[in-house]
Design a protein around this motif. Structure first.
Motif, PDB file in Angstrom:
ATOM      1  N   UNK A   1      47.859  56.578  10.850  1.00  0.00           N
ATOM      2  CA  UNK A   1      47.703  56.771   9.426  1.00  0.00           C
ATOM      3  C   UNK A   1      46.551  57.749   9.196  1.00  0.00           C
ATOM      4  N   UNK A   2      46.772  58.716   8.352  1.00  0.00           N
ATOM      5  CA  UNK A   2      45.810  59.770   8.098  1.00  0.00           C
ATOM      6  C   UNK A   2      45.136  59.560   6.748  1.00  0.00           C
ATOM      7  N   UNK A   3      43.864  59.957   6.676  1.00  0.00           N
ATOM      8  CA  UNK A   3      43.141  59.918   5.409  1.00  0.00           C
ATOM      9  C   UNK A   3      43.622  61.104   4.581  1.00  0.00           C
ATOM     10  N   UNK A   4      44.033  60.850   3.340  1.00  0.00           N
ATOM     11  CA  UNK A   4      44.553  61.898   2.476  1.00  0.00           C
ATOM     12  C   UNK A   4      43.573  62.203   1.352  1.00  0.00           C
ATOM     13  N   UNK A   5      43.484  63.457   0.976  1.00  0.00           N
ATOM     14  CA  UNK A   5      42.595  63.822  -0.122  1.00  0.00           C
ATOM     15  C   UNK A   5      43.060  63.196  -1.434  1.00  0.00           C
ATOM     16  N   UNK A   6      44.334  62.800  -1.524  1.00  0.00           N
ATOM     17  CA  UNK A   6      44.846  62.111  -2.722  1.00  0.00           C
ATOM     18  C   UNK A   6      44.197  60.737  -2.893  1.00  0.00           C
ATOM     19  N   UNK A   7      43.573  60.226  -1.841  1.00  0.00           N
ATOM     20  CA  UNK A   7      42.927  58.921  -1.893  1.00  0.00           C
ATOM     21  C   UNK A   7      41.543  58.987  -2.531  1.00  0.00           C
ATOM     22  N   UNK A   8      41.137  60.178  -2.970  1.00  0.00           N
ATOM     23  CA  UNK A   8      39.828  60.396  -3.583  1.00  0.00           C
ATOM     24  C   UNK A   8      40.034  60.961  -4.981  1.00  0.00           C
ATOM     25  N   UNK A   9      39.447  60.285  -6.002  1.00  0.00           N
ATOM     26  CA  UNK A   9      39.533  60.772  -7.389  1.00  0.00           C
ATOM     27  C   UNK A   9      38.184  60.595  -8.050  1.00  0.00           C
ATOM     28  N   UNK A  10      37.838  61.548  -8.901  1.00  0.00           N
ATOM     29  CA  UNK A  10      36.630  61.406  -9.706  1.00  0.00           C
ATOM     30  C   UNK A  10      37.070  61.083 -11.124  1.00  0.00           C
ATOM     31  N   UNK A  11      36.609  59.934 -11.619  1.00  0.00           N
ATOM     32  CA  UNK A  11      36.928  59.480 -12.971  1.00  0.00           C
ATOM     33  C   UNK A  11      35.610  59.167 -13.661  1.00  0.00           C
ATOM     34  N   UNK A  12      35.320  59.900 -14.733  1.00  0.00           N
ATOM     35  CA  UNK A  12      34.081  59.678 -15.498  1.00  0.00           C
ATOM     36  C   UNK A  12      32.856  59.629 -14.587  1.00  0.00           C
ATOM     37  N   UNK A  13      32.688  60.615 -13.748  1.00  0.00           N
ATOM     38  CA  UNK A  13      31.562  60.780 -12.810  1.00  0.00           C
ATOM     39  C   UNK A  13      31.445  59.653 -11.776  1.00  0.00           C
ATOM     40  N   UNK A  14      32.542  58.950 -11.549  1.00  0.00           N
ATOM     41  CA  UNK A  14      32.600  57.932 -10.499  1.00  0.00           C
ATOM     42  C   UNK A  14      33.651  58.361  -9.475  1.00  0.00           C
ATOM     43  N   UNK A  15      33.245  58.441  -8.223  1.00  0.00           N
ATOM     44  CA  UNK A  15      34.198  58.744  -7.160  1.00  0.00           C
ATOM     45  C   UNK A  15      34.910  57.458  -6.779  1.00  0.00           C
ATOM     46  N   UNK A  16      36.229  57.454  -6.924  1.00  0.00           N
ATOM     47  CA  UNK A  16      37.059  56.308  -6.559  1.00  0.00           C
ATOM     48  C   UNK A  16      37.763  56.641  -5.250  1.00  0.00           C
ATOM     49  N   UNK A  17      37.547  55.805  -4.243  1.00  0.00           N
ATOM     50  CA  UNK A  17      38.117  56.035  -2.916  1.00  0.00           C
ATOM     51  C   UNK A  17      39.062  54.900  -2.585  1.00  0.00           C
ATOM     52  N   UNK A  18      40.333  55.236  -2.411  1.00  0.00           N
ATOM     53  CA  UNK A  18      41.321  54.238  -1.978  1.00  0.00           C
ATOM     54  C   UNK A  18      41.261  54.195  -0.453  1.00  0.00           C
ATOM     55  N   UNK A  19      40.800  53.081   0.068  1.00  0.00           N
ATOM     56  CA  UNK A  19      40.610  52.949   1.510  1.00  0.00           C
ATOM     57  C   UNK A  19      41.960  52.743   2.206  1.00  0.00           C
ATOM     58  N   UNK A  20      42.069  53.237   3.446  1.00  0.00           N
ATOM     59  CA  UNK A  20      43.341  53.107   4.174  1.00  0.00           C
ATOM     60  C   UNK A  20      43.594  51.679   4.644  1.00  0.00           C
ATOM     61  N   UNK A  21      44.785  51.463   5.160  1.00  0.00           N
ATOM     62  CA  UNK A  21      45.175  50.133   5.631  1.00  0.00           C
ATOM     63  C   UNK A  21      44.275  49.663   6.769  1.00  0.00           C
ATOM     64  N   UNK A  22      43.911  50.580   7.658  1.00  0.00           N
ATOM     65  CA  UNK A  22      43.018  50.258   8.770  1.00  0.00           C
ATOM     66  C   UNK A  22      41.811  51.174   8.720  1.00  0.00           C
ATOM     67  N   UNK A  23      40.622  50.582   8.777  1.00  0.00           N
ATOM     68  CA  UNK A  23      39.389  51.360   8.779  1.00  0.00           C
ATOM     69  C   UNK A  23      38.707  51.134  10.118  1.00  0.00           C
ATOM     70  N   UNK A  24      38.743  52.164  10.937  1.00  0.00           N
ATOM     71  CA  UNK A  24      38.083  52.108  12.236  1.00  0.00           C
ATOM     72  C   UNK A  24      37.432  53.452  12.505  1.00  0.00           C
TER      73      UNK A  24
END
Length: 111
Positions: A1-24
């Motif tokens: 599984x690859x980290x995608x730039x779509x998993x990062x969004x800035x909303x009202x000066x807050x960076x929202x990061x959708x973490x992947x299924x596995x974090x290693x």
């Protein structure tokens, strides 16, 4: 599984990061690189890590959170964690990271 730039969004000066299924260690370096770039380029005030899809996290995930805490605190910001399941919450508690990050239940992204 690859980290995608779509998993990062800035909303009202807050960076929202959708973490992947596995974090290693395989994901940690790329996650940190992208998050740090966005924090510095977009003048982000806070970072929210969304663990709703995450089923496994090792100590690299702790490193991701601590590193972003250090960086964002230079700008007076905070790191938040949402949708962490019981296992991930336990890991955060055992490592002491819950003293650095705020664990929230609901976010504006819940819809």
């Amino acid at each position: 599984m690859k980290v995608l730039e779509d998993d990062f969004r800035v909303i009202d000066s807050c960076l929202c990061v959708r973490m992947p299924e596995e974090i290693d260690h395989c994901h940690a370096e790329e996650l940190c690189r992208i998050a740090d770039h966005i924090i510095l380029e977009e003048q982000v005030e806070n970072v929210l890590f969304d663990f709703s899809a995450t089923r496994f996290m090792d100590s690299s995930g702790i490193g991701i959170l601590i590193g972003r805490c250090r960086l964002i605190s230079c700008f007076g910001g905070k790191v938040y964690v949402c949708h962490a399941d019981r296992k991930i919450r336990r890991l955060l508690e055992m490592s002491g990271v819950q003293k650095l990050v705020e664990i929230v239940e609901e976010t504006g992204m819940d819809q």
